[in-house]
Design a protein around this motif. Structure first.
Motif, PDB file in Angstrom:
ATOM      1  N   SER A 114       0.857  -1.198   0.000  1.00 55.84           N
ATOM      2  CA  SER A 114       0.000   0.000   0.000  1.00 55.84           C
ATOM      3  C   SER A 114       0.887   1.240   0.000  1.00 55.84           C
ATOM      4  N   ALA A 115       0.278   2.359  -0.341  1.00 58.02           N
ATOM      5  CA  ALA A 115       1.018   3.621  -0.241  1.00 58.02           C
ATOM      6  C   ALA A 115       1.288   3.965   1.220  1.00 58.02           C
ATOM      7  N   THR A 116       0.398   3.543   2.095  1.00 62.53           N
ATOM      8  CA  THR A 116       0.609   3.765   3.529  1.00 62.53           C
ATOM      9  C   THR A 116       1.914   3.091   3.969  1.00 62.53           C
ATOM     10  N   THR A 122      -5.394  16.239   3.460  1.00 60.12           N
ATOM     11  CA  THR A 122      -4.886  14.993   2.889  1.00 60.12           C
ATOM     12  C   THR A 122      -5.580  13.821   3.558  1.00 60.12           C
ATOM     13  N   SER A 140      -0.902  10.281   5.293  1.00 59.63           N
ATOM     14  CA  SER A 140       0.257  11.177   5.112  1.00 59.63           C
ATOM     15  C   SER A 140       0.827  11.632   6.450  1.00 59.63           C
ATOM     16  N   ASP A 181       4.164  12.850  -1.284  1.00 52.77           N
ATOM     17  CA  ASP A 181       3.027  11.928  -1.286  1.00 52.77           C
ATOM     18  C   ASP A 181       2.260  12.184  -2.588  1.00 52.77           C
ATOM     19  N   SER A 195       0.353  10.015  -4.089  1.00 53.51           N
ATOM     20  CA  SER A 195      -0.663   8.962  -4.194  1.00 53.51           C
ATOM     21  C   SER A 195      -1.687   9.255  -5.282  1.00 53.51           C
ATOM     22  N   HIS A 196      -1.961  10.554  -5.526  1.00 46.89           N
ATOM     23  CA  HIS A 196      -2.981  10.947  -6.510  1.00 46.89           C
ATOM     24  C   HIS A 196      -2.391  11.185  -7.891  1.00 46.89           C
ATOM     25  N   SER A 227       0.109   5.554  -4.880  1.00 44.85           N
ATOM     26  CA  SER A 227      -0.857   4.543  -4.400  1.00 44.85           C
ATOM     27  C   SER A 227      -1.523   3.873  -5.593  1.00 44.85           C
ATOM     28  N   LYS A 273      -7.576   5.193  -7.241  1.00 44.74           N
ATOM     29  CA  LYS A 273      -6.490   6.038  -7.748  1.00 44.74           C
ATOM     30  C   LYS A 273      -6.352   5.844  -9.271  1.00 44.74           C
ATOM     31  N   GLY A 316      -1.968  -1.536  -3.092  1.00 44.84           N
ATOM     32  CA  GLY A 316      -0.555  -1.487  -3.464  1.00 44.84           C
ATOM     33  C   GLY A 316      -0.028  -0.074  -3.497  1.00 44.84           C
ATOM     34  N   TYR A 356     -10.563  17.011   1.728  1.00 45.13           N
ATOM     35  CA  TYR A 356     -10.608  16.072   2.848  1.00 45.13           C
ATOM     36  C   TYR A 356     -11.140  16.792   4.068  1.00 45.13           C
TER      37      TYR A 356
HETATM   38  C1  LIG Z   1      -4.882   6.933  -0.903  1.00 48.72           C
HETATM   39  C2  LIG Z   1      -3.881   7.785  -0.220  1.00 48.72           C
HETATM   40  C3  LIG Z   1      -2.895   7.268   0.625  1.00 48.72           C
HETATM   41  C4  LIG Z   1      -2.882   5.838   1.062  1.00 48.72           C
HETATM   42  O1  LIG Z   1      -2.855   4.965   0.006  1.00 48.72           O
HETATM   43  P1  LIG Z   1      -3.083   3.395   0.273  1.00 48.72           P
HETATM   44  O2  LIG Z   1      -2.481   2.777  -0.960  1.00 48.72           O
HETATM   45  O3  LIG Z   1      -4.570   3.213   0.340  1.00 48.72           O
HETATM   46  O4  LIG Z   1      -2.393   3.026   1.509  1.00 48.72           O
HETATM   47  C5  LIG Z   1      -1.946   8.133   1.143  1.00 48.72           C
HETATM   48  N1  LIG Z   1      -1.971   9.441   0.872  1.00 48.72           N
HETATM   49  C6  LIG Z   1      -2.917   9.985   0.080  1.00 48.72           C
HETATM   50  C7  LIG Z   1      -2.880  11.438  -0.206  1.00 48.72           C
HETATM   51  C8  LIG Z   1      -3.909   9.173  -0.471  1.00 48.72           C
HETATM   52  O5  LIG Z   1      -4.871   9.718  -1.216  1.00 48.72           O
END
Ligand SMILES: *Cc1c(COP(=O)(O)O)cnc(C)c1O
Length: 412
Positions: free
Chosen positions: A75-77, A101, A105, A180, A182-183, A206, A211, A218, A349
């Motif tokens: 995951s991105a986390t 966010t 993050s 970060d 992710s987007h 992410s 996404k 992932g 958010y």
């Molecule tokens: C979705 C998201 C994450 C976490 O992503 P995961 O893959 O669901 O763990 C982190 N930061 C931002 C800004 C996100 O939108």
């Protein structure tokens, strides 16, 4: 009253058959036959995990983005957690991110035992304000208050923050930068792909299904630094190494492995990586489609006299989200009205510092006014490459009707 609505020229509202409510999510994945074939191939192979698909996916992402190394994870986390650990974030350290966010993050710093603080966003781009960052750093230095070890800007909705300026501040004040993103896979900054890590130590994507491209669950951490790459690779798999150049025991046999630090099982499976590889081939098309849909929204939003996220000239957005501001006294009723019409709009958010968990850490309303103002006015309209033009007209027309509904807006 000469309201901008009056000049709006849209197709007539699309009628959905009686008794049939449309269901339009704010985001969703597209799974092609090629994706299914790629995953099936892994299922029929010898390796479900720790096989060839993960390194192939890592190479494809790094080639696409222009980074040297990529560590794919579950995951991105997890990627954010590993990124913080690789940069030696620990107890007593400070990490700064934005309140606008997803909670991950900020949580990544708490996982490491560090403290989190926030930098307010820019009122127009909804991303970290480099001016607010600069002012906060100067203020902390002046008062002898602790400075951050790591700053995590978030490429909100798919557009890049001003990372060159943030990176310059990093050199001046001695902090490291994790993007970060992710987007934002598929976005550019100064004409180059987001993810090339030119202005950061590590960039995270992410692959959650909402996404831009997906692996189910992932994420990946990209870097140009060989040591950070090795560190994140080790931490992804229990802190274990099998690399002969890293093994401490002299003249160790080939099967020898060593746990050299405390790591995790954050591995991505080959099943996920095969899906990601297949999806990645459609990244450009997806982003192009998102940009077309965003352009249609832009026009409608302009005619409605509303504001949407400003995209600065330094970036081309990947448009993970299309975020607008509506009057705060109407926002909640518009959100539930859309939902009643089968349209899943949502808020990106609610400010992280106002989450109950963060309030317990001492944050309160008023701490980050611009992010809070955004949290009261923002609304994300459905945006994903499978969104049909008729569906988009339906979304816009429904929005127009809801905004014109005076009963939801006693002040006008
Ligand atoms: C979705 C998201 C994450 C976490 O992503 P995961 O893959 O669901 O763990 C982190 N930061 C931002 C800004 C996100 O939108």
């Amino acid at each position: 009253m000469d309201s901008p609505q009056n000049t709006l020229k849209l197709k007539p509202a699309v009628g959905w058959p009686d008794g049939c409510t449309p269901s339009i999510p704010y985001g969703r994945q597209i799974i092609s036959e090629a994706d299914i074939a790629a995953v099936t191939e892994v299922l029929r192979s010898d390796w479900l995990t720790q096989g060839p698909a993960v390194p192939a996916f890592e190479k494809a992402v790094t080639d696409r983005c222009g980074a040297r190394f990529g560590v794919a994870v579950n995951s991105a986390t997890s990627a954010l957690h590993l990124a913080c650990l690789a940069l030696e974030v620990g107890p007593g350290d400070l990490v700064w991110t934005v309140p606008n966010t997803f909670v991950a993050s900020a949580n990544c710093a708490l996982y490491c035992g560090a403290d989190v603080d926030f930098v307010d966003i820019d009122a127009d781009t909804f991303c970290m304000s480099a001016d607010a960052l600069s002012a906060k750093l100067a203020h902390h230095r002046l008062l002898g208050k602790p400075l951050p070890k790591v700053v995590i800007p978030v490429h909100f909705a798919g557009q890049s923050c001003d990372v060159a300026t943030i990176s310059k501040l990093g050199i001046e004040y001695g902090f490291r930068v994790i993007e970060d993103a992710s987007h934002a896979i598929g976005a550019t900054y100064q004409g180059n792909p987001v993810g090339n890590c030119r202005y950061s130590d590590i960039t995270v994507f992410s692959f959650h299904p909402v996404k831009i491209i997906t692996t189910g669950e992932g994420g990946i951490a990209l870097t140009n630094n060989a040591q950070l790459n090795r560190r994140m690779q080790r931490l992804r798999s229990h802190g274990i190494t099998r690399d002969p150049t890293e093994i401490l025991q002299p003249s160790a046999p080939a099967w020898h492995y060593e746990q050299q630090e405390l790591g995790f099982n954050y591995r991505m499976t080959d099943i996920q990586a095969a899906l990601g590889l297949s999806q990645l081939q459609r990244l450009d098309g997806y982003v192009e489609r998102r940009r077309e849909l965003a352009a249609s929204y832009d026009e409608a939003i302009y005619r409605l006299g509303l504001t949407s996220q400003r995209v600065p000239t330094w970036t081309e957005s990947a448009y993970h989200l299309y975020v607008i501001h509506v009057p705060s006294q109407q926002r909640d009723s518009v959100l539930s009205g859309l939902s009643g019409c089968g349209i899943q709009a949502t808020l990106h958010y609610p400010p992280v510092h106002l989450q109950p968990y963060y309030r317990h850490l001492g944050y309160a309303a008023g701490d980050f006014p611009i992010a809070e103002h955004h949290g009261q006015h923002a609304l994300s309209l459905p945006l994903h490459p499978g969104l049909g033009i008729d569906e988009q007209y339906y979304v816009i027309n429904t929005l127009v009707e809801l905004l014109a509904n005076k009963s939801t807006n006693p002040e006008t």
